[in-house]
Design an enzyme around this catalytic site. Sequence first.
Site, PDB file in Angstrom:
ATOM      1  N   ASP A 310      74.884 -85.326 -51.973  1.00 46.63           N
ATOM      2  CA  ASP A 310      75.450 -84.418 -52.251  1.00 46.63           C
ATOM      3  C   ASP A 310      76.007 -84.092 -53.918  1.00 46.63           C
ATOM      4  OD1 ASP A 310      76.592 -82.194 -51.209  1.00 46.63           O
ATOM      5  OD2 ASP A 310      78.233 -82.834 -49.767  1.00 46.63           O
ATOM      6  N   LYS A 317      81.074 -80.189 -56.598  1.00 46.11           N
ATOM      7  CA  LYS A 317      82.031 -81.531 -56.125  1.00 46.11           C
ATOM      8  C   LYS A 317      82.701 -81.704 -58.210  1.00 46.11           C
ATOM      9  CE  LYS A 317      80.261 -83.493 -52.003  1.00 46.11           C
ATOM     10  NZ  LYS A 317      81.427 -83.527 -51.161  1.00 46.11           N
ATOM     11  N   ARG A 392      77.254 -79.153 -42.011  1.00 50.81           N
ATOM     12  CA  ARG A 392      77.042 -79.052 -40.699  1.00 50.81           C
ATOM     13  C   ARG A 392      75.680 -77.603 -40.818  1.00 50.81           C
ATOM     14  NH1 ARG A 392      82.765 -76.822 -42.094  1.00 50.81           N
ATOM     15  NH2 ARG A 392      82.870 -78.973 -43.206  1.00 50.81           N
TER      16      ARG A 392
END
Length: 543
Positions: A310, A317, A392
């Site tokens: 991720d 990030k 999600r």
Amino acid sequence: MHISTLYASFFFGKNYTLFQLHWRVIARMKKPVFQIFDADPESFSGEVMVLVLEKDKWQDSTLYSRALIEAISHIADSGDLFAKPGQQVWLYPAMMDWKGEKPFQVKRVLLLAIDTAEANHDSLQEKLRLCAGTIAQEARRVGGGDVLIFLPWQLPLTPESTACSLVEGLVLGSYVFSGYKREQVPADGGPERDLRYYIYGDNTAVKEVQRAIKQAQIMSQAVCVARDMGNQPANRWTPADFAAHAEKIGKKKKLQTTVIDEIAMGKLGMEAILAVNRGSALPPSLSVIEYRTAKKYPTVLLVGKGLTFDSGGISAKPPAGMEEMKFDMCGGAAVMAVMQALAELGTSGVNVVGLVPATENLSGSAAIKPGDVVRHYGGLNAEVVNTDAEGRLILGDAIAYGIATYAPDAVIDIATLTGAAVVGLGHHYSCLLANDDRLAKRLLKAGQETGEPLWRLPLGPEYRKQLDSTVADIKNAGDRSAGTITAACYLQEFVGTTPWAHLDIAGTAYNFTEKSYVPKGASGAGVRTLLRALNGWEKLSGA
Ligand code: BES
Ligand code: MN
Ligand code: ZN
């Protein structure tokens, strides 16, 4: 002793073919072996003999020989052994002499202090696990080999429970992920030895103890399997590796695997997982593993986040610590490990379907962009305001698909879903959110019993409001407040009235080094909790 494999896999599905070369190494030390020891301990000629002792109670044992009792008394009188719980005293029997004789063959004796005052059943088991974790660390330090452990029979636990906690701590504490490191030479310069644990008890309940050892071994080995997946770097554990692993365990008795590939996802209308996948060169996978017992039993759906890396995608990030995002698949790893263990344990009374949606979240030129709208399986439209809230998105598709396809009696998902879970509870509790009190209670209890505690957080429309979108049914991220709760609210959109629980393991899945039986790296969090909760499952009726 090397378990290393050269993997070459061909992928089709994208508009090109990718040849991927894997030199994946798992670990060097073999699984520890367990055996009940029924000879005279004085004749045991291994590396270490371990006695777990409690102040003022150790004398009650009928297991220790005169020579041992005399040695322990000396040390206990010195005050050194019971100075603090966890205190270790080492004896070298070659230096001991009892009435002119050398009673012990073993190289070392380890005396380990435990304090069980004020402990209840669950915390006692945890103390034992911690004790066993220390024993395992010491056994590894001396280079493995044969280790004899006196079953600490004096605790107010059944011999089975005692053996179970002991074996869990030993297996979990013996785990190393060392495949990418040069071989270590034991301190004595000898060759690397396999670990063999001998359990010595008072010969009561031998059958039950043996059974407990076997079950604890299966459950803890499953945790180690999950750890192995988690510890692999993202270039060595990809969505295709999840699918391949699912296919492999699908060959076990009672398990059945189907892999939904990129093309099938398109046909099914899983646009959210495909959207997350678009920034990555590797195709996604959705592994479906079914554990079938009998139709009359309820079905539980498990869904684990298998995000193999991720980066945040376009909503990137920060670089510091980003390497940890290889652990973003630990929920998926837990589900696969649980499925495998269910089959090995032969758990009855429940059918379980495990889903692991897997992809990377990267920022390739086709990547999903903030503001894009995607249509979930089943039709919910979501505005993606933050591409880093990708978990999600893939879980939504999987949960919706799982409920539509299997009509489960309960759903449990497990995911490294939010940084807010780490901020909120740190590394010692996983977050639990649920729409059903009985299911929540069952998981809380299982977490307590396995030493993987959970803390429940609320849900509610007041939080769901943060996800209201002006252009779509929902947006995938709210403001900075209550991040773990709003993430769960997003998932709740897909569960309807099915009893559902969500475990956010962002804080507990990795680098949580507070326990002797949990090393740095992937912890395998959730595996034992889920297995415990599924064991003896009965229909969640009414309440
Ligand atoms: N995988 C992360 C959550 C995470 C963060 C796990 C830190 C472990 C440690 C997840 O995909 C994520 O990035 N969540 C965002 C959501 C936000 C953008 C709404 C987060 O928590 O910051
Ligand atoms: Mn993210
Ligand atoms: Zn993530």
